[in-house]
Structures are given as structure tokens and as C-alpha cells.
Design a protein around this motif. Sequence first.
Motif, PDB file in Angstrom:
ATOM      1  N   CYS A  13       5.307  -6.977   3.074  1.00 18.94           N
ATOM      2  CA  CYS A  13       5.235  -5.897   2.078  1.00 18.94           C
ATOM      3  C   CYS A  13       4.316  -4.794   2.591  1.00 18.94           C
ATOM      4  O   CYS A  13       3.318  -5.060   3.261  1.00 18.94           O
ATOM      5  CB  CYS A  13       4.715  -6.419   0.746  1.00 18.94           C
ATOM      6  N   ILE A  14       4.649  -3.562   2.258  1.00 13.32           N
ATOM      7  CA  ILE A  14       3.867  -2.406   2.701  1.00 13.32           C
ATOM      8  C   ILE A  14       3.468  -1.593   1.469  1.00 13.32           C
ATOM      9  O   ILE A  14       4.319  -1.259   0.643  1.00 13.32           O
ATOM     10  CB  ILE A  14       4.668  -1.528   3.683  1.00 13.32           C
ATOM     11  N   ILE A  15       2.185  -1.302   1.376  1.00 17.89           N
ATOM     12  CA  ILE A  15       1.675  -0.439   0.311  1.00 17.89           C
ATOM     13  C   ILE A  15       1.284   0.891   0.938  1.00 17.89           C
ATOM     14  O   ILE A  15       0.555   0.937   1.934  1.00 17.89           O
ATOM     15  CB  ILE A  15       0.461  -1.078  -0.391  1.00 17.89           C
ATOM     16  N   ILE A  16       1.772   1.975   0.361  1.00 15.39           N
ATOM     17  CA  ILE A  16       1.483   3.308   0.878  1.00 15.39           C
ATOM     18  C   ILE A  16       0.869   4.154  -0.234  1.00 15.39           C
ATOM     19  O   ILE A  16       1.394   4.211  -1.349  1.00 15.39           O
ATOM     20  CB  ILE A  16       2.766   3.999   1.401  1.00 15.39           C
ATOM     21  N   TYR A  17      -0.245   4.784   0.077  1.00 16.67           N
ATOM     22  CA  TYR A  17      -0.858   5.744  -0.840  1.00 16.67           C
ATOM     23  C   TYR A  17      -0.906   7.080  -0.117  1.00 16.67           C
ATOM     24  O   TYR A  17      -1.524   7.214   0.937  1.00 16.67           O
ATOM     25  CB  TYR A  17      -2.271   5.297  -1.234  1.00 16.67           C
ATOM     26  N   ASP A  18      -0.231   8.078  -0.677  1.00 21.00           N
ATOM     27  CA  ASP A  18      -0.125   9.365   0.012  1.00 21.00           C
ATOM     28  C   ASP A  18      -1.148  10.393  -0.473  1.00 21.00           C
ATOM     29  O   ASP A  18      -1.045  11.575  -0.163  1.00 21.00           O
ATOM     30  CB  ASP A  18       1.292   9.936  -0.125  1.00 21.00           C
ATOM     31  N   GLY A  19      -2.134   9.919  -1.214  1.00 24.74           N
ATOM     32  CA  GLY A  19      -3.141  10.820  -1.765  1.00 24.74           C
ATOM     33  C   GLY A  19      -2.874  11.183  -3.208  1.00 24.74           C
ATOM     34  O   GLY A  19      -3.784  11.620  -3.915  1.00 24.74           O
ATOM     35  N   LEU A  20      -1.621  10.980  -3.655  1.00 27.33           N
ATOM     36  CA  LEU A  20      -1.236  11.290  -5.034  1.00 27.33           C
ATOM     37  C   LEU A  20      -0.588  10.100  -5.732  1.00 27.33           C
ATOM     38  O   LEU A  20      -0.897   9.794  -6.878  1.00 27.33           O
ATOM     39  CB  LEU A  20      -0.270  12.487  -5.061  1.00 27.33           C
ATOM     40  N   LYS A  21       0.314   9.432  -5.022  1.00 22.75           N
ATOM     41  CA  LYS A  21       1.061   8.320  -5.619  1.00 22.75           C
ATOM     42  C   LYS A  21       1.051   7.121  -4.690  1.00 22.75           C
ATOM     43  O   LYS A  21       0.798   7.243  -3.491  1.00 22.75           O
ATOM     44  CB  LYS A  21       2.512   8.753  -5.893  1.00 22.75           C
ATOM     45  N   MET A  22       1.373   5.946  -5.288  1.00 26.82           N
ATOM     46  CA  MET A  22       1.479   4.715  -4.519  1.00 26.82           C
ATOM     47  C   MET A  22       2.923   4.248  -4.461  1.00 26.82           C
ATOM     48  O   MET A  22       3.670   4.415  -5.433  1.00 26.82           O
ATOM     49  CB  MET A  22       0.607   3.616  -5.132  1.00 26.82           C
ATOM     50  N   PHE A  23       3.276   3.666  -3.318  1.00 27.88           N
ATOM     51  CA  PHE A  23       4.621   3.147  -3.118  1.00 27.88           C
ATOM     52  C   PHE A  23       4.516   1.725  -2.574  1.00 27.88           C
ATOM     53  O   PHE A  23       3.610   1.397  -1.811  1.00 27.88           O
ATOM     54  CB  PHE A  23       5.407   4.006  -2.120  1.00 27.88           C
ATOM     55  N   LEU A  24       5.466   0.886  -2.968  1.00 29.26           N
ATOM     56  CA  LEU A  24       5.579  -0.470  -2.446  1.00 29.26           C
ATOM     57  C   LEU A  24       6.906  -0.602  -1.730  1.00 29.26           C
ATOM     58  O   LEU A  24       7.966  -0.392  -2.326  1.00 29.26           O
ATOM     59  CB  LEU A  24       5.480  -1.497  -3.576  1.00 29.26           C
ATOM     60  N   VAL A  25       6.847  -0.917  -0.451  1.00 32.85           N
ATOM     61  CA  VAL A  25       8.055  -1.171   0.339  1.00 32.85           C
ATOM     62  C   VAL A  25       8.206  -2.680   0.431  1.00 32.85           C
ATOM     63  O   VAL A  25       7.364  -3.365   1.020  1.00 32.85           O
ATOM     64  CB  VAL A  25       7.949  -0.548   1.741  1.00 32.85           C
ATOM     65  N   HIS A  26       9.296  -3.197  -0.166  1.00 32.15           N
ATOM     66  CA  HIS A  26       9.486  -4.641  -0.231  1.00 32.15           C
ATOM     67  C   HIS A  26      10.618  -5.036   0.706  1.00 32.15           C
ATOM     68  O   HIS A  26      11.781  -4.670   0.494  1.00 32.15           O
ATOM     69  CB  HIS A  26       9.827  -5.068  -1.661  1.00 32.15           C
ATOM     70  N   PRO A  27      10.324  -5.796   1.780  1.00 34.76           N
ATOM     71  CA  PRO A  27      11.363  -6.089   2.785  1.00 34.76           C
ATOM     72  C   PRO A  27      12.479  -6.990   2.267  1.00 34.76           C
ATOM     73  O   PRO A  27      13.620  -6.891   2.729  1.00 34.76           O
ATOM     74  CB  PRO A  27      10.569  -6.783   3.903  1.00 34.76           C
ATOM     75  N   SER A  28      12.177  -7.868   1.311  1.00 31.96           N
ATOM     76  CA  SER A  28      13.193  -8.830   0.859  1.00 31.96           C
ATOM     77  C   SER A  28      14.319  -8.148   0.084  1.00 31.96           C
ATOM     78  O   SER A  28      15.452  -8.633   0.065  1.00 31.96           O
ATOM     79  CB  SER A  28      12.555  -9.921   0.005  1.00 31.96           C
ATOM     80  N   ILE A  29      14.007  -7.013  -0.567  1.00 33.49           N
ATOM     81  CA  ILE A  29      15.048  -6.289  -1.306  1.00 33.49           C
ATOM     82  C   ILE A  29      15.390  -4.953  -0.654  1.00 33.49           C
ATOM     83  O   ILE A  29      16.248  -4.223  -1.131  1.00 33.49           O
ATOM     84  CB  ILE A  29      14.622  -6.066  -2.774  1.00 33.49           C
ATOM     85  N   ASN A  30      14.675  -4.672   0.454  1.00 36.56           N
ATOM     86  CA  ASN A  30      14.930  -3.450   1.214  1.00 36.56           C
ATOM     87  C   ASN A  30      14.876  -2.215   0.312  1.00 36.56           C
ATOM     88  O   ASN A  30      15.762  -1.358   0.362  1.00 36.56           O
ATOM     89  CB  ASN A  30      16.285  -3.536   1.938  1.00 36.56           C
ATOM     90  N   GLN A  31      13.828  -2.148  -0.499  1.00 43.26           N
ATOM     91  CA  GLN A  31      13.672  -1.021  -1.415  1.00 43.26           C
ATOM     92  C   GLN A  31      12.239  -0.499  -1.385  1.00 43.26           C
ATOM     93  O   GLN A  31      11.301  -1.242  -1.082  1.00 43.26           O
ATOM     94  CB  GLN A  31      13.999  -1.442  -2.856  1.00 43.26           C
ATOM     95  N   THR A  32      12.110   0.784  -1.706  1.00 45.53           N
ATOM     96  CA  THR A  32      10.786   1.387  -1.891  1.00 45.53           C
ATOM     97  C   THR A  32      10.616   1.685  -3.370  1.00 45.53           C
ATOM     98  O   THR A  32      11.435   2.381  -3.973  1.00 45.53           O
ATOM     99  CB  THR A  32      10.651   2.685  -1.076  1.00 45.53           C
ATOM    100  N   ILE A  33       9.553   1.135  -3.955  1.00 43.28           N
ATOM    101  CA  ILE A  33       9.301   1.278  -5.384  1.00 43.28           C
ATOM    102  C   ILE A  33       8.089   2.172  -5.593  1.00 43.28           C
ATOM    103  O   ILE A  33       7.039   1.968  -4.969  1.00 43.28           O
ATOM    104  CB  ILE A  33       9.047  -0.099  -6.035  1.00 43.28           C
ATOM    105  N   THR A  34       8.232   3.166  -6.429  1.00 43.53           N
ATOM    106  CA  THR A  34       7.089   4.005  -6.795  1.00 43.53           C
ATOM    107  C   THR A  34       6.314   3.311  -7.904  1.00 43.53           C
ATOM    108  O   THR A  34       6.880   2.937  -8.931  1.00 43.53           O
ATOM    109  CB  THR A  34       7.553   5.392  -7.286  1.00 43.53           C
ATOM    110  N   LEU A  35       5.018   3.117  -7.680  1.00 39.46           N
ATOM    111  CA  LEU A  35       4.174   2.441  -8.669  1.00 39.46           C
ATOM    112  C   LEU A  35       3.600   3.485  -9.611  1.00 39.46           C
ATOM    113  O   LEU A  35       2.497   3.996  -9.430  1.00 39.46           O
ATOM    114  CB  LEU A  35       3.062   1.654  -7.955  1.00 39.46           C
ATOM    115  N   GLU A  36       4.397   3.821 -10.629  1.00 40.91           N
ATOM    116  CA  GLU A  36       4.066   4.928 -11.517  1.00 40.91           C
ATOM    117  C   GLU A  36       2.773   4.706 -12.295  1.00 40.91           C
ATOM    118  O   GLU A  36       2.035   5.644 -12.573  1.00 40.91           O
ATOM    119  CB  GLU A  36       5.213   5.160 -12.515  1.00 40.91           C
ATOM    120  N   ASN A  37       2.504   3.463 -12.655  1.00 38.59           N
ATOM    121  CA  ASN A  37       1.351   3.186 -13.508  1.00 38.59           C
ATOM    122  C   ASN A  37       0.038   3.050 -12.743  1.00 38.59           C
ATOM    123  O   ASN A  37      -1.021   2.909 -13.338  1.00 38.59           O
ATOM    124  CB  ASN A  37       1.589   1.902 -14.319  1.00 38.59           C
TER     125      ASN A  37
END
Length: 201
Positions: free
Chosen positions: A85-109
Motif C-alpha cells: 500500500c502507498i500513502i501519498i500526501y501532496d500538501g493538500l490531500k491524502m491518497f491511498l494506492v491499494h495494489p490488491s484492487i489496483n485503485q487510488t482512493i482519495t482520503l477525503e476525511n
Amino acid sequence: MNMKKVLLVLLILPLLLITSCGRPTDEELFHEVQKTISNFNNYKCTSNIVVKSNKGETKYVFIETFVKPDKIKLEIIEPKDSFGCIIIYDGLKMFLVHPSINQTITLENIKSIDRQYFLGDFFKNLSLCEKPQIMKEKIGEEEYIIINIDMPAQNQYRCSQSVWFNVKDFIPYKMNILDKEGIVNTEVIYEDFDYDIILEQ
């Protein structure tokens, strides 16, 4: 004083002067650390984190990439159930890249990441600190300068941070987070640390 003792003093004195002049002071080493921190644009390392509590120890391992001023990418190695799993913070928002579902999820909360575990935050806090504590320690064959600063958002569990820098190249070796009693509750050991890597697009 006889002639032999005079000659001995004359031989030893230049060596002492050369040795004392050749070793940088703590302040000189600290300024070199500051210069390194000011000049780098990014870093990448493996962070081995141990968090201690009254329930025991919890271990995390991340491949950590930091880009000034506040972008962070964490590739999870441990715990094993989050491997890849990869967590990315771009200075404004956070994203979770999940390899098992091959999706990038924006962590809105989640609006920000707890940066106090990461060196990038320590570097920023150090630039704002007027009087850091500076010490030295030799571990094995390596010598380190230790810089301790108070954390800006203190609580009973997070009061200060100490980071060990190798005096040869100012590469960080480890960071400790201490509570208000001065007890280490988090230790981070850094491996494969590199400043200014070529970043993937």
C-alpha cells in the motif's frame, strides 16, 4: 627540564595543535547540518519505526520519500497485511494506492498526515528553533552529532525530538521522540538514505 623532555614537548605540541585544529567544533558541525538541510530538495530512505507504549512495541517499516516543502510518499513494507500500500500526501490531500484492487482512493476525511514521525518535519522545526541542544556520540566506528529540539505541538507523549547525523556526510542515522519525562517512546532507524534522488514522474 632536561633536554630530552624539551625535545619530547616540542615533538608532541605540533601534533596536539594539528589534532585540535583539524577537529570541527559542535557549532561548526551543526552549521554544516543546517547547510545540508537548506540545500537538499528531496530525500528517500527506509524508515524502521518502533512505537513503544504500555501495551508493548509496534513496528512499522516504510519506504519514505519527502519532497520540499511538504510532499510525502510512504510505501508500506510492514505490517505485512498492508504490504504494497502507498500513502501519498501532496500538501493538500491524502491518497491511498491499494495494489490488491489496483485503485487510488482519495482520503477525503483526512486533511493532513501526522508529520512528526518524519524527518522532513524535523528539518522544518529545526530551521525555526533558536537554541537546539547539540551533543556527540560514537556508535561503533561512526561518530554522530545529535541535535535535540522541542516539538512545536507538545503533549505528554511527544515533547522533544533527537536526530543523529553522521559527521562524515550528515546522513541521518536515527530519530528519537521523547515524552515529557525524557523517555523515548518512538525510535526511527534510517537505512539507504539518499538526498536529492531522481524522482519518478
